[in-house]
Enzyme design. Sequence first.
Site, mmCIF file in Angstrom:
data_model
loop_
_atom_site.group_PDB
_atom_site.id
_atom_site.type_symbol
_atom_site.label_atom_id
_atom_site.label_comp_id
_atom_site.label_asym_id
_atom_site.label_seq_id
_atom_site.Cartn_x
_atom_site.Cartn_y
_atom_site.Cartn_z
ATOM 1 N N GLU A 41 82.447 23.996 34.077
ATOM 2 C CA GLU A 41 81.837 25.205 35.303
ATOM 3 C C GLU A 41 81.607 24.485 36.387
ATOM 4 O OE1 GLU A 41 82.833 27.915 35.688
ATOM 5 O OE2 GLU A 41 83.066 28.644 33.704
ATOM 6 N N LYS B 54 78.578 41.051 28.804
ATOM 7 C CA LYS B 54 79.453 40.817 30.057
ATOM 8 C C LYS B 54 79.697 39.493 29.646
ATOM 9 C CE LYS B 54 76.632 42.892 34.262
ATOM 10 N NZ LYS B 54 76.273 42.377 35.460
ATOM 11 N N SER C 158 64.145 37.329 35.183
ATOM 12 C CA SER C 158 63.124 38.017 34.899
ATOM 13 C C SER C 158 62.635 38.314 33.588
ATOM 14 C CB SER C 158 64.245 39.163 35.524
ATOM 15 O OG SER C 158 65.275 39.481 34.428
ATOM 16 N N LYS D 147 76.547 30.038 34.229
ATOM 17 C CA LYS D 147 75.409 31.834 34.040
ATOM 18 C C LYS D 147 75.325 32.045 32.683
ATOM 19 C CE LYS D 147 74.207 35.861 36.022
ATOM 20 N NZ LYS D 147 74.286 36.845 37.241
ATOM 21 N N ARG E 70 68.167 43.971 35.850
ATOM 22 C CA ARG E 70 68.341 45.437 35.773
ATOM 23 C C ARG E 70 68.130 46.644 35.383
ATOM 24 N NH1 ARG E 70 72.728 43.063 30.490
ATOM 25 N NH2 ARG E 70 73.410 40.876 32.454
ATOM 26 N N LYS F 96 71.375 28.870 34.831
ATOM 27 C CA LYS F 96 70.743 30.187 35.032
ATOM 28 C C LYS F 96 71.725 30.779 33.186
ATOM 29 C CE LYS F 96 70.646 34.400 36.512
ATOM 30 N NZ LYS F 96 71.259 36.237 37.670
ATOM 31 N N TYR G 288 60.514 34.530 40.374
ATOM 32 C CA TYR G 288 59.632 35.512 40.289
ATOM 33 C C TYR G 288 57.884 34.807 40.717
ATOM 34 C CZ TYR G 288 63.968 37.563 39.341
ATOM 35 O OH TYR G 288 65.051 37.890 39.559
HETATM 36 C C1 PBG Z 1 73.969 39.609 39.006
HETATM 37 C C2 PBG Z 1 72.728 39.214 38.954
HETATM 38 C C3 PBG Z 1 72.350 39.315 37.260
HETATM 39 C C4 PBG Z 1 71.338 38.212 37.799
HETATM 40 C C5 PBG Z 1 71.149 37.446 38.694
HETATM 41 N N1 PBG Z 1 72.275 38.614 39.718
HETATM 42 C C6 PBG Z 1 71.625 40.267 36.931
HETATM 43 C C7 PBG Z 1 73.634 39.844 35.497
HETATM 44 O O1 PBG Z 1 74.348 39.071 35.358
HETATM 45 O O2 PBG Z 1 73.050 40.858 34.751
HETATM 46 C C8 PBG Z 1 69.722 37.739 37.317
HETATM 47 C C9 PBG Z 1 68.689 37.731 37.836
HETATM 48 C C10 PBG Z 1 67.388 37.985 36.671
HETATM 49 O O3 PBG Z 1 67.382 38.157 35.733
HETATM 50 O O4 PBG Z 1 65.992 37.220 37.400
HETATM 51 N N2 PBG Z 1 75.466 39.289 38.992
#
Ligand code: PBG
Length: 326
Positions: free
Chosen positions: A235, A219, A276, A197, A207, A250, A315
């Site tokens: 990982e 992050k 998203s 990720k 968010r 991701k 989505y």
């Molecule tokens: C939270 C999480 C996130 C997403 C899924 N789980 C956001 C982040 O890590 O800040 C993002 C999913 C998306 O953007 O569709 N840990």
Amino acid sequence: MSFPNTRLRRLRTNPAIRAMVEENSLSPVDFIAPLFIVEGNGVKEEIESMPDYFRYSLDRLQPELDELAEVGIRSVLLFVKVPDEKKGNKGTEALNDSGLMQESIRFIKESHPEFFIMTDIALDPYSSYGHDGIVEDGEILNDETVEVLAKMSVSHAKAGADMVAPSDMMDGRIGEIRKALDKAGFLNTGIMAYSAKYASSFYGPFRDALDSAPGFGDKKTYQMNPANLQEALREVEQDIEEGADIVMVKPGMPYLDVVKAVSDNFNIPVSVYNVSGEYAMIKAAAKQGWLNEEETMMESLLAFKRAGADLIATYFAKEAAKIINR
Ligand code: PBG
């Protein structure tokens, strides 16, 4: 054999032959449908930066579940939006056996026992800092966070989750979660690890959806550097050793090379999260009349399969399933 003996266009002459030699295809069972759940009653609100996507309170969720089932979707991935007064540094509300997530799992299990329920494991929606872990002096603590994530996983399993999906990127959490689940007797509760990720700006609209943006900093001390591919393989390797059942990459579209490398190098189901921001890009351009929504959506989803993904969290799940079915 080369031209003129070989003419590759022969296999593209008409829809029948094109379908016959098609190498990859999409099916509704490939999709994992994310759901955003909020407290309260009578809520079905559109997320501003995710047009046509909604947050639901549990009493309004039923029709959406029915529709997903009807189009052949088997799996949902649950996220909850937590009100500010229930947020804290340690994400204590995440462990509440009667919390919104736990109630949602029970509700869906009851109304649609055939659904495979996956749940997000991370502290950010519960964190007053909007970070995925416990904060101390501006640092995100690893081992202390992992302890909470393990308990959170057991709480979700108790409520009936089929698989937990840790999205936090702390080190060693898959092993600890596996140990905790086994110890509590949940031998068949699986783990879909968000293994690779990345610290991505494509999470912006998500968010907004959960009001979970980090309050300070970013992050990058836990999510991966977008420049790295070899590290993604490390990982994934570690998560498999620790007991992951499915590994995830991701975001999706900008990281197809990572999906491909993971699927080429490991014998484990690979999922990809079409996040998203990727959704928002297509929706926004389509609303302007600049892209054909249906075609660009299906093309992007198919690209995930071609890169080697077995599962796609998206989505677009319902919309795409409808198109596949017609
Ligand atoms: C939270 C999480 C996130 C997403 C899924 N789980 C956001 C982040 O890590 O800040 C993002 C999913 C998306 O953007 O569709 N840990």
